[in-house]
Motif scaffolding. Structure first.
Motif, mmCIF file in Angstrom:
data_model
loop_
_atom_site.group_PDB
_atom_site.id
_atom_site.type_symbol
_atom_site.label_atom_id
_atom_site.label_comp_id
_atom_site.label_asym_id
_atom_site.label_seq_id
_atom_site.Cartn_x
_atom_site.Cartn_y
_atom_site.Cartn_z
ATOM 1 N N TYR A 107 -4.371 9.564 -0.211
ATOM 2 C CA TYR A 107 -4.914 8.637 -1.203
ATOM 3 C C TYR A 107 -3.981 7.445 -1.298
ATOM 4 O O TYR A 107 -2.752 7.603 -1.358
ATOM 5 N N SER A 108 -4.561 6.244 -1.275
ATOM 6 C CA SER A 108 -3.785 5.003 -1.247
ATOM 7 C C SER A 108 -3.868 4.266 -2.579
ATOM 8 O O SER A 108 -4.945 4.157 -3.175
ATOM 9 N N PHE A 109 -2.729 3.759 -3.011
ATOM 10 C CA PHE A 109 -2.632 2.920 -4.202
ATOM 11 C C PHE A 109 -2.153 1.547 -3.751
ATOM 12 O O PHE A 109 -1.024 1.404 -3.268
ATOM 13 N N MET A 110 -3.015 0.530 -3.888
ATOM 14 C CA MET A 110 -2.745 -0.802 -3.355
ATOM 15 C C MET A 110 -2.445 -1.804 -4.463
ATOM 16 O O MET A 110 -2.907 -1.644 -5.596
ATOM 17 N N SER A 111 -1.691 -2.829 -4.102
ATOM 18 C CA SER A 111 -1.339 -3.858 -5.069
ATOM 19 C C SER A 111 -1.255 -5.208 -4.365
ATOM 20 O O SER A 111 -0.451 -5.384 -3.444
ATOM 21 N N HIS A 153 -5.412 -4.146 -8.100
ATOM 22 C CA HIS A 153 -4.707 -2.871 -7.938
ATOM 23 C C HIS A 153 -5.721 -1.755 -7.636
ATOM 24 O O HIS A 153 -5.868 -0.793 -8.402
ATOM 25 N N SER A 209 -7.507 1.496 -5.606
ATOM 26 C CA SER A 209 -7.063 2.749 -4.996
ATOM 27 C C SER A 209 -8.236 3.352 -4.239
ATOM 28 O O SER A 209 -9.396 3.129 -4.603
ATOM 29 N N SER A 235 -7.830 7.656 2.038
ATOM 30 C CA SER A 235 -7.363 7.148 3.327
ATOM 31 C C SER A 235 -7.289 8.294 4.332
ATOM 32 O O SER A 235 -7.264 9.479 3.960
ATOM 33 N N HIS A 261 -11.583 0.984 1.274
ATOM 34 C CA HIS A 261 -11.472 -0.183 0.388
ATOM 35 C C HIS A 261 -12.026 -1.402 1.117
ATOM 36 O O HIS A 261 -11.641 -1.656 2.267
ATOM 37 N N ASN A 272 0.843 -1.198 0.000
ATOM 38 C CA ASN A 272 0.000 0.000 0.000
ATOM 39 C C ASN A 272 0.879 1.249 0.000
ATOM 40 O O ASN A 272 1.619 1.497 0.941
ATOM 41 N N HIS A 273 0.785 2.030 -1.085
ATOM 42 C CA HIS A 273 1.500 3.306 -1.194
ATOM 43 C C HIS A 273 0.490 4.432 -0.953
ATOM 44 O O HIS A 273 -0.553 4.482 -1.619
ATOM 45 N N THR A 274 0.802 5.333 -0.028
ATOM 46 C CA THR A 274 -0.123 6.419 0.310
ATOM 47 C C THR A 274 0.615 7.750 0.284
ATOM 48 O O THR A 274 1.737 7.864 0.785
#
Length: 220
Positions: free
Chosen positions: A122-126, A141, A143, A146, A174, A94-96
């Motif tokens: 804002y989170s970008f998940m993978s 993937h 998003s 958050s 999410h 998780n990149h936020t």
């Protein structure tokens, strides 16, 4: 999540108004970093399956005597630790990124700082290392919005450098569904009620603080 976000928005406005009300608006600059252990508290299916591995973050902050605002970035990893060799070993990264608002309260000797904070982002998940037997993974993937909030206590080693402890709470809009990454194919049982609710976790760990513009004359 929306009701909670509304309440937190009111808190953000309070932080901003308090910051503008400061009588000595000399610019302070600081870099703050943290390393924490996350522990999921919701959604039930995610909490039952994934374990928090680590969370690390960095922020660049600008402000006055107490109030600070700046950009932040954090990276969090969760993992399914298998009980047997053939179990799924999936990972969620998780990149936020977002804005961090902090209010610093110095102790009387300025040897310590209590710092409550709130950080919308804002989170970008993978989801990776997915193992499927029959179906294909879906929505791997996502998003979402958050919100982080918490408290940090920093012990100052000198006027510029400090280290301390941090505890907080994180919410991501999410909803985790185990069938999206084929977990229902591995004999893992989930009720429908387990698949409801956004991702939430608590985190605790250590932090470091670097003051880039400390001024002796601003001391209280």
């Amino acid at each position: 999540m929306k009701r909670t976000a509304g309440i937190l928005l009111i808190i953000i406005c309070f932080f901003i108004l308090t910051g503008y009300a400061q009588v000595k608006p000399k610019l302070r600059k600081s870099i703050r970093a943290e390393f924490q252990l996350p522990k999921a508290t919701s959604n039930p299916a995610f909490k039952k399956t994934f374990s928090g591995v680590f969370n690390t973050g960095l922020s660049m902050n600008f402000g006055g005597k107490h109030f600070n605002a700046g950009g932040f970035y954090s990276f969090t990893q969760y993992q399914i630790f298998p009980k047997f060799f053939e179990d799924p070993h999936s990972i969620l990264a998780n990149h936020t990124a977002g804005i961090k608002l902090t209010y610093d309260l110095f102790t009387s000797t300025r040897s310590g700082i209590f710092s409550p904070f709130i950080a919308p982002g804002y989170s970008f998940m993978s989801y990776t290392r997915i193992k499927c037997k029959n179906n294909m993974p879906y929505n791997t993937h996502p998003s979402a919005l958050s919100m982080n909030t918490g408290m940090c206590y920093t012990i100052m080693m000198d006027e510029w450098i400090g280290a301390g402890f941090i505890i907080g709470y994180n919410m991501i809009d999410h909803v985790f569904r185990p069938e999206n990454i084929c977990l229902d194919e591995w004999g893992l049982n989930y009720d429908e009620s387990d698949k409801k609710g956004s991702l939430q976790n608590i985190f605790f760990g250590f932090s470091v603080y670097f003051d880039l513009a400390w001024k002796p004359e601003t001391a209280e």
